[in-house]
Design a protein around this motif. Structure first.
Motif, PDB file in Angstrom:
ATOM      1  N   MET A 129      16.535   8.411 -29.727  1.00  0.00           N
ATOM      2  CA  MET A 129      15.346   7.736 -29.197  1.00  0.00           C
ATOM      3  C   MET A 129      15.487   7.478 -27.699  1.00  0.00           C
ATOM      4  O   MET A 129      14.515   7.631 -26.954  1.00  0.00           O
ATOM      5  N   ALA A 130      16.678   7.091 -27.249  1.00  0.00           N
ATOM      6  CA  ALA A 130      16.864   6.851 -25.808  1.00  0.00           C
ATOM      7  C   ALA A 130      16.595   8.134 -25.042  1.00  0.00           C
ATOM      8  O   ALA A 130      15.967   8.123 -23.971  1.00  0.00           O
ATOM      9  N   ALA A 131      17.042   9.262 -25.586  1.00  0.00           N
ATOM     10  CA  ALA A 131      16.804  10.551 -24.928  1.00  0.00           C
ATOM     11  C   ALA A 131      15.305  10.846 -24.890  1.00  0.00           C
ATOM     12  O   ALA A 131      14.780  11.346 -23.890  1.00  0.00           O
ATOM     13  N   ILE A 132      14.609  10.512 -25.979  1.00  0.00           N
ATOM     14  CA  ILE A 132      13.155  10.729 -26.024  1.00  0.00           C
ATOM     15  C   ILE A 132      12.449   9.813 -25.027  1.00  0.00           C
ATOM     16  O   ILE A 132      11.539  10.237 -24.305  1.00  0.00           O
ATOM     17  N   ILE A 133      12.887   8.559 -24.967  1.00  0.00           N
ATOM     18  CA  ILE A 133      12.264   7.606 -24.042  1.00  0.00           C
ATOM     19  C   ILE A 133      12.453   8.074 -22.595  1.00  0.00           C
ATOM     20  O   ILE A 133      11.595   7.900 -21.743  1.00  0.00           O
ATOM     21  N   ALA A 134      13.589   8.707 -22.324  1.00  0.00           N
ATOM     22  CA  ALA A 134      13.856   9.177 -20.954  1.00  0.00           C
ATOM     23  C   ALA A 134      13.128  10.476 -20.621  1.00  0.00           C
ATOM     24  O   ALA A 134      12.726  10.687 -19.482  1.00  0.00           O
ATOM     25  N   THR A 135      12.948  11.352 -21.610  1.00  0.00           N
ATOM     26  CA  THR A 135      12.454  12.698 -21.290  1.00  0.00           C
ATOM     27  C   THR A 135      11.131  13.055 -21.973  1.00  0.00           C
ATOM     28  O   THR A 135      10.485  14.027 -21.583  1.00  0.00           O
TER      29      THR A 135
END
Ligand code: SF4
Lengths: 166, 428
Positions: free
Chosen positions: B144-150
């Motif tokens: 999710m953090a990767a999705i929130i960033a990208t």
């Protein structure tokens, strides 16, 4: 190299990371990992040891602490007949090899195992037999080689420049 | 000629900018909505975003709901909720819901779940949004953090299992009974597959009942559960002030008639009896009648899956003019504050309170093992939640049976598990 700790089918995320302990810092939460079915597990597991289980390992919640706890306890890999999707992703994202081994039931508690996740090979040194396992898909290997999803992404974002997504 | 496709393949193809994708393809999808709650979201994202030197890729496509620790029960949970509020403010996340209820119900209530969308949620019951014809899958915090960033994520396109139900249910039988039955029939090990529900039984269900089917696709271990959007879907969204403008386009997301499924299962709804899952797994299911006489101390009506307005209505049907058995605690945690408000307005709460129920705040509460209503060693509970894993609702020595709100309310009255139809027929 590490010793095998055996668990059955359907090891769920509430067993791996109990809800009541979820607000504790990760190191403390890890001490409760699997306590409901093996109260001594967190105390006796050592760096390099391997969790061996049956079908659908890690089913249940999306809580990443299930995989984090195993990693913090030093578990070097999880071998299972099958994995729940979110746990599988979480483990790989953290660099904890999750390896599908259809014959996991042949392994006995305490067997010395040696695992090469890149080559797709599991050796049971105690029983003197080995297994070829499915190779990890290349897009996941790239992530594992970078040390997990965060370092992988950091590298990608810095290549694109100053954290600006495409 | 366009390749025949399932609903899931169509949604993923659109999200990846391809004309078509096929089950097994590994693709990168752009996310239309990313959401998480107080336990899985900001407190986990914050250090990861800092490490990446990244912000929120598009705050308009992000939603945050505080539900697991809300309302705070101690200093630690209060800190988690505070951090969540601050994160939403600092990153300009306007779709932030505090004290509004459980994420999987609060988001559709606010019209944020759209047919055909690719939805990534930081919670395993994200598939509930599939009831609107979205591809909605759960992810862990690092994903999710990767999705929130990208704004994007990789996935392997799942195969689809089609599950069809035909006929009308007997009185006292619900979508929850369908899912407990399917957990036994299909097992909990359906990773990297989607479940598509159809048939005339599903077509005549309300959105609340369809949400139960898709919510518990998570119990089946599936990536998601989906139902093709139709008039019921459009009416729900229009009532919430968020109508679908192009209904024809939304309908077109449905699976093609000759789409390729990895399996098709057909069931007769007229034959289904109320079902109960015994401890400690949702697939440990048998007809309610076979647990007749199992004593309970607690009856819990709560969770995203089991405390919507229609669930409270079911409980009220059983409890109207009755009292819960001596020694039984009936706890009711409505799934959202809108649910509580509506149940207060239409007289449902008055019926439940008159029967002796205790009203709890809206949130995950005991379902997540974090809030009010936890169990002691040896306690026996019947619950309208979706999971009864050992230790989930408190002590590892507690036993939790799962059932529909009818079954939970009936057990509260009887003091032990009974087939709820026995009380419903008496009620007439
Ligand atoms: S109510 Fe229960 S199942 Fe639903 S989101 Fe909360 S913890 Fe998960």
């Amino acid at each position: 190299m590490g010793r095998a700790f055996l668990f059955g089918d359907n090891i769920d995320t509430d067993l791996l990371a109990p809800g009541y302990a979820m607000k504790l810092p990760p190191e403390e939460l890890a001490r409760h990992c699997l306590e409901a079915i093996d109260p001594s597990f967190a105390a006796v597991v050592r760096r390099g040891d391997v969790v061996v289980a049956g079908r659908n390992f890690g089913l249940g919640s999306s809580r990443e602490q299930a995989a984090v706890s195993l990693k913090l306890l030093g578990v070097s890999a999880v071998l299972a007949v099958s994995f729940a999707r979110i746990f599988y992703r979480n483990a790989i994202n953290l660099g904890l090899p999750a390896i599908i081994l259809p014959l996991a039931c042949e392994i006995e508690a305490g067997d010395e195992l040696s695992i090469d996740p890149e080559a797709g090979r599991v050796e049971n040194l105690t029983q003197a037999r080995g297994y070829d396992v499915a190779p990890i898909p290349s897009h996941l290997m790239a992530m594992i080689r970078d040390g997990g999803l965060m370092p992988h992404l950091k590298r990608r974002l810095s290549i694109r420049g100053a954290g600006v997504p495409e | 000629m366009r390749r025949r496709a399932t609903l899931v393949e169509k949604v993923i193809a659109r999200a990846t900018g391809k004309t078509s994708v096929r089950a097994g393809d590994i693709v990168t999808a752009r996310v239309d909505l990313a959401f998480a709650h107080d336990s899985s979201g900001p407190r986990r994202w914050k250090p990861m975003l800092a490490e990446l030197g990244a912000g929120v890729w598009d705050p308009a496509k992000v939603a945050i709901v505080s539900d697991h620790y809300a309302p705070a029960v101690d200093a630690e949970s209060a800190e988690i909720l505070k951090l969540t509020r601050e994160f939403a403010r600092e990153h300009g996340v306007a779709n932030f819901f505090d004290m509004a209820g459980i994420c999987h119900l609060v988001l559709p209530e606010h019209g944020l779940i759209r047919p055909g969308a690719f939805i990534a949620g930081g919670d395993s019951h994200t598939p509930m949004a599939g009831a609107f014809g979205a591809y909605a899958a759960g992810y862990g915090a690092t994903d999710m953090a990767a999705i929130i960033a990208t704004g994007e994520t990789w996935l392997s396109v799942p195969e689809t299992i089609r599950v069809e139900w035909s006929g009308a249910f007997m009185r006292g039988v619900t979508a929850k009974d369908v899912m407990l039955f399917l957990c036994r029939e299909l097992g909990l090990d359906n990773a990297f597959r989607a479940i598509e529900y159809g048939g005339d039984t599903v077509a005549s269900m309300s959105m609340a009942e369809r949400m139960v089917l898709c919510n518990m696709a998570a119990e089946l271990g599936a990536d998601t559960g989906v139902i093709a959007p139709d008039d019921v879907t459009f009416a729900y969204l229009a009532e919430r002030g968020a109508p679908v403008i192009d209904e024809a386009a939304a309908r077109a997301v449905a699976s093609d008639p000759d789409a390729k499924y990895c399996a098709v299962h057909r069931f007769d709804a007229t034959a289904l009896e109320p079902q109960i899952a015994a401890p400690h797994s949702p697939d440990n299911t048998s007809p309610a009648a076979s647990f007749d006489g199992v004593r309970i101390e607690q009856a819990y009506i709560g969770a995203c899956v089991g405390a919507k307005l229609s669930d409270l209505h079911m409980a009220a049907e059983v409890l109207h003019g009755r009292k819960i058995a001596p020694g039984v605690r009936l706890l009711i945690a409505p799934a959202s504050s809108k649910t509580t408000e509506a149940a207060a307005g239409d007289g449902t709460l008055a019926i439940l309170m008159a029967a002796g129920a205790t009203l709890l705040p809206s949130g995950c509460g005991a379902c997540a093992g974090m809030g009010a209503g936890l169990l002691a060693d040896g306690d026996v509970c019947i619950s309208s939640t979706n999971r009864n894993f050992q230790g989930r609702m408190g002590h590892a020595g507690a036993s939790v049976y799962l059932g529909s709100p009818y079954s939970v309310a009936a057990a509260a009255v009887a003091g032990s598990i009974i087939d709820p139809r026995r009380l419903l027929s008496e009620a007439g």
